[in-house]
Design an enzyme around this catalytic site. Structure first.
Site, PDB file in Angstrom:
ATOM      1  N   TYR A 176      60.440  48.634  21.046  1.00 38.41           N
ATOM      2  CA  TYR A 176      61.756  48.352  21.621  1.00 38.41           C
ATOM      3  C   TYR A 176      62.218  49.539  22.468  1.00 38.41           C
ATOM      4  O   TYR A 176      61.462  50.482  22.703  1.00 38.41           O
ATOM      5  CB  TYR A 176      62.737  47.993  20.509  1.00 38.41           C
ATOM      6  CG  TYR A 176      62.355  46.707  19.808  1.00 38.41           C
ATOM      7  CD1 TYR A 176      62.462  45.477  20.460  1.00 38.41           C
ATOM      8  CD2 TYR A 176      61.831  46.721  18.509  1.00 38.41           C
ATOM      9  CE1 TYR A 176      62.078  44.301  19.836  1.00 38.41           C
ATOM     10  CE2 TYR A 176      61.446  45.545  17.879  1.00 38.41           C
ATOM     11  CZ  TYR A 176      61.572  44.335  18.543  1.00 38.41           C
ATOM     12  OH  TYR A 176      61.187  43.168  17.937  1.00 38.41           O
ATOM     13  N   ARG A 322      57.519  40.556   4.909  1.00 34.37           N
ATOM     14  CA  ARG A 322      56.962  39.227   4.643  1.00 34.37           C
ATOM     15  C   ARG A 322      56.803  38.916   3.157  1.00 34.37           C
ATOM     16  O   ARG A 322      57.025  37.756   2.753  1.00 34.37           O
ATOM     17  CB  ARG A 322      55.622  39.084   5.381  1.00 34.37           C
ATOM     18  CG  ARG A 322      55.749  39.021   6.898  1.00 34.37           C
ATOM     19  CD  ARG A 322      54.410  39.125   7.598  1.00 34.37           C
ATOM     20  NE  ARG A 322      53.810  40.439   7.386  1.00 34.37           N
ATOM     21  CZ  ARG A 322      52.580  40.761   7.766  1.00 34.37           C
ATOM     22  NH1 ARG A 322      51.801  39.855   8.354  1.00 34.37           N
ATOM     23  NH2 ARG A 322      52.106  41.978   7.566  1.00 34.37           N
ATOM     24  N   CYS A 348      49.474  35.612   6.909  1.00 31.65           N
ATOM     25  CA  CYS A 348      48.926  34.660   7.869  1.00 31.65           C
ATOM     26  C   CYS A 348      49.705  34.650   9.179  1.00 31.65           C
ATOM     27  O   CYS A 348      49.183  34.234  10.215  1.00 31.65           O
ATOM     28  CB  CYS A 348      48.901  33.261   7.265  1.00 31.65           C
ATOM     29  SG  CYS A 348      50.541  32.601   6.861  1.00 31.65           S
ATOM     30  N   CYS A 352      56.252  32.420   9.560  1.00 30.05           N
ATOM     31  CA  CYS A 352      57.294  33.339  10.032  1.00 30.05           C
ATOM     32  C   CYS A 352      57.262  33.508  11.541  1.00 30.05           C
ATOM     33  O   CYS A 352      58.319  33.564  12.188  1.00 30.05           O
ATOM     34  CB  CYS A 352      57.167  34.694   9.333  1.00 30.05           C
ATOM     35  SG  CYS A 352      55.527  35.455   9.415  1.00 30.05           S
ATOM     36  N   ALA A 396      47.262  21.777  -1.731  1.00 27.05           N
ATOM     37  CA  ALA A 396      48.258  20.703  -1.739  1.00 27.05           C
ATOM     38  C   ALA A 396      48.351  20.057  -3.113  1.00 27.05           C
ATOM     39  O   ALA A 396      49.447  19.845  -3.645  1.00 27.05           O
ATOM     40  CB  ALA A 396      47.923  19.659  -0.682  1.00 27.05           C
ATOM     41  N   GLN A 422      39.268  23.793  -1.127  1.00 26.17           N
ATOM     42  CA  GLN A 422      38.647  24.513  -0.024  1.00 26.17           C
ATOM     43  C   GLN A 422      39.033  25.989   0.014  1.00 26.17           C
ATOM     44  O   GLN A 422      38.395  26.779   0.719  1.00 26.17           O
ATOM     45  CB  GLN A 422      38.993  23.835   1.299  1.00 26.17           C
ATOM     46  CG  GLN A 422      38.318  22.488   1.466  1.00 26.17           C
ATOM     47  CD  GLN A 422      38.484  21.914   2.853  1.00 26.17           C
ATOM     48  OE1 GLN A 422      38.930  22.593   3.773  1.00 26.17           O
ATOM     49  NE2 GLN A 422      38.137  20.649   3.008  1.00 26.17           N
TER      50      GLN A 422
END
Length: 647
Positions: A176, A322, A348, A352, A396, A422
């Site tokens: 910044y 995070r 990941c 976010c 899931a 998986q």
């Protein structure tokens, strides 16, 4: 493993007493109103963080003027008197929840994501990402504008005091405005604000002096900076250390040390393939030179990492961004010794950033569907408890089973393979230890609840005979078959079947450079193999909508592990001697291989859904997760959460 109790010792920043050593790092949320005022969502977010047992909550970067300081949509503001009332409301709510609270003051400089001019910086050195998207180059600030920015920071600090914050922080890192002056990479000025270190650091020193002149002498003041911007011609650590020495003499009470900037996002918001606590090397040099405390920041995702930093004297406080989005109760669970119950941040950058701020939305979180919507989606007891089968124990299925069990349903989870689905293949490499932590968390939660786990492949007869009221299908996806000819004598395996790198005869050719193919290549490369070739018919690896930090960093990771990458190369057939391809020049050739690994993508597993529709038409069936909604962990967890919550 360090004793976690060290994290819960009282700490001090100037006159401010903090109940523990855990700081919520400032992190843009885009939860505010478009004019920068505090919204109910803003209050809910920070109140929820405070309720989790954290010592100090530092609010996200807040723009200090209405000229060119605002960086992003729905950014929190502190540029006008009209902002004070809402900020005071927010501060009161955080205090009522038991935490101290501060606010970060910022000017975006060349990192402006609003597609509007002006962009003001030290020089006209552009970040190509912004210029390519918006066609706007930075304007070098005039001396009058610099004086105005100095005063704007001071005036904003006064508003922070009026809103009854406990501490104010100046953002002098992450690319910044202040960093644009500090770094030779972006500062090409020839006046008193450019050239030498003294000149390049002048803006920050003047801002600190102006703040100190305008607010009470003992009001705690923090400066956040990057230990380095990790540019070859950027900020060297020796200058950062000297800068911190000078800031201490100017009355700064704490240094908040992070690293990187937006043009090197893998250092600023380090993803899974980067080291944890990656700026530690830098903040330790700063701490050795100062008598004021230092806050360490950057990928401190796990309690043992945080505790080691504090107990070793590496830093006085740890700053978590995070991980607090993933689990706002991180501090409370760590204090109670319930580390296995902490929902882990998997670094990941999907919820976010990639599908959050980068898409013009508010920030979210892959592993926490309630992030940004705090208090809206409570998991409450069902008025009609049922017997529910969940088919598939991937992310899931496990998440759906957890929500259903917490709602009071009788849950049976079916899978003929180990819990994890998986994820078990995805976490083969040590590089994936963050994702492995998520797998382990979900398995622990399932096995800790009254969920009946059946190690069997569910079919229509099994579900019919079980007498279930409802079935949630989380059968996920299956590998797509290779669309060319395969010689029956060729040694061919699928990517998820590769477990032991030494078991594959070389050379190895992997067809497909999506995440499965790249992960397998990294697994083999990390084992020391130098005989791996990755083929991709598109022009780059991870070419189909993958998370941007993965796309940015994957080529370097593949190169690090000596994986040969051939893009623009279509695999035509698999032969005994290798893979027949059409190369980028349109010519056919044979790439030698003793083993061929297929990573051709995934498609939804819908066979059981279709069978149940035919054979058990009256059974209530809900597809969940990646079998019908996207293909990443975020899709699996979020969809499962919301479907199960409605049951």
């Amino acid at each position: 493993m360090a004793d976690l109790g060290v994290l819960f010792q009282e700490g001090r920043i100037g006159k401010l007493v903090v109940k523990n050593r855990i700081v919520k790092s400032p992190q843009s949320s885009a939860l505010s109103n478009p004019d920068g005022t505090v919204s109910q969502r803003t209050v809910n977010h920070y109140k929820r963080l405070a309720e989790g047992g954290i010592g100090l909550v530092l609010l996200e970067y807040s723009y200090v003027d209405d000229d060119a300081a605002k960086s992003i949509h729905n950014q929190l503001g502190i540029s006008r008197k009209e902002h004070i009332a809402g900020l005071g409301w927010l501060a009161d709510e955080v205090h009522a929840a038991g935490a101290k609270v501060g606010i970060q003051l910022a000017h975006c400089g060349r990192q402006k994501f609003l597609a509007t001019a002006p962009i003001k910086s030290a020089s006209d050195v552009s970040w190509d990402e912004i210029e390519r998207q918006y066609g706007v180059r930075p304007q070098p600030m005039t001396l009058e504008e610099i004086r105005g920015v100095v005063s704007a920071f001071g005036d904003a600090a006064v508003r922070a005091v009026q809103a009854r914050f406990d501490i104010v922080e100046v953002h002098a890192g992450h690319g910044y405005l202040i960093t644009n002056f500090l770094s030779p990479h972006t500062n090409r000025r020839t006046d008193e604000y450019g050239g030498s270190f003294d000149n390049r650091s002048r803006l920050l020193r003047e801002i600190v002096a102006d703040i100190r002149k305008k607010i009470p002498a003992d009001f705690p003041l923090s400066v956040r900076l990057s230990v380095s911007d990790y540019e070859a011609d950027g900020i060297p650590i020796a200058e950062t250390v000297e800068l911190c020495r000078r800031l201490e003499t100017l009355g700064v009470d704490v240094i908040h040390a992070s690293g990187g900037h937006h043009a090197g996002m893998e250092y600023e918001v380090s993803p899974w393939y980067m080291p944890r606590a990656l700026h530690r090397w830098g903040w330790e040099q700063i701490k050795a030179a100062l008598s004021i405390p230092v806050i360490g920041s950057g990928s401190i995702v796990a309690p043992d990492v945080a505790a080691d930093i504090v107990s070793s004297g590496s830093a006085d406080f740890v700053s978590l961004g995070r991980p607090m989005l993933a689990d706002p109760d991180w501090a409370r669970k760590a204090r109670e010794g319930r580390v296995q119950d902490i929902v882990p941040c998997i670094r990941c950058n999907d919820g976010c950033l990639h599908r959050g701020l980068n898409d013009g939305r508010s920030a979210g979180c892959t592993v926490n569907p309630s992030m940004g919507e705090e208090y809206r989606y409570a998991v409450e007891p069902s008025d009609d408890p049922q017997s529910i089968a969940v088919v598939g124990a991937g992310p899931a299925g496990m998440n759906a089973a957890l929500v259903l069990a917490d709602r009071g349903h009788a849950v049976t989870l079916f899978d003929d393979k180990p819990l994890g689905g998986q994820l078990n293949a995805a976490v083969r490499s040590e590089l994936k230890r963050d994702l492995r932590a998520l797998r382990d968390y979900l398995v622990h939660q399932v096995t800790s609840r009254k969920i009946r786990v059946v190690a069997a492949r569910a079919d229509a007869a099994l579900l019919r005979d079980g007498g279930f009221d409802r079935v949630l299908l989380a059968t996920g996806t299956a590998p797509v078959e290779f669309d060319g000819d395969i010689d029956g004598e060729a040694k061919v395996v699928k990517a998820h079947e590769v477990v032991d790198p030494s078991s594959l005869a070389g050379p190895v050719v992997i067809i497909g450079a999506g995440l499965a193919g790249c992960d397998t290549a990294l697994l083999l490369g990390a084992a020391g193999r130098g005989d791996v070739t990755l083929l991709e018919q598109q022009e780059g690896v991870l070419a189909n909508g993958y998370v941007f930090t993965d796309v940015i960093g994957m080529p370097a990771q593949l190169d690090k592990y000596k994986v040969s990458v051939r893009t623009g190369t279509k695999a035509l057939s698999v032969e005994r001697q290798g893979v027949r391809v059409r190369n980028a020049q349109g010519n056919d050739e044979l790439v030698p291989a003793s083993t061929v690994v297929l990573a051709c993508g995934y498609s939804p597993r819908t066979e059981l859904l279709e069978t149940l529709g035919r054979e058990l038409p009256d059974l209530k069936i809900d597809p969940v997760g990646t079998m019908h909604k996207g293909g990443r962990v975020m899709d699996a967890l979020h969809d499962a959460f919301f479907v199960a919550r409605r049951c």
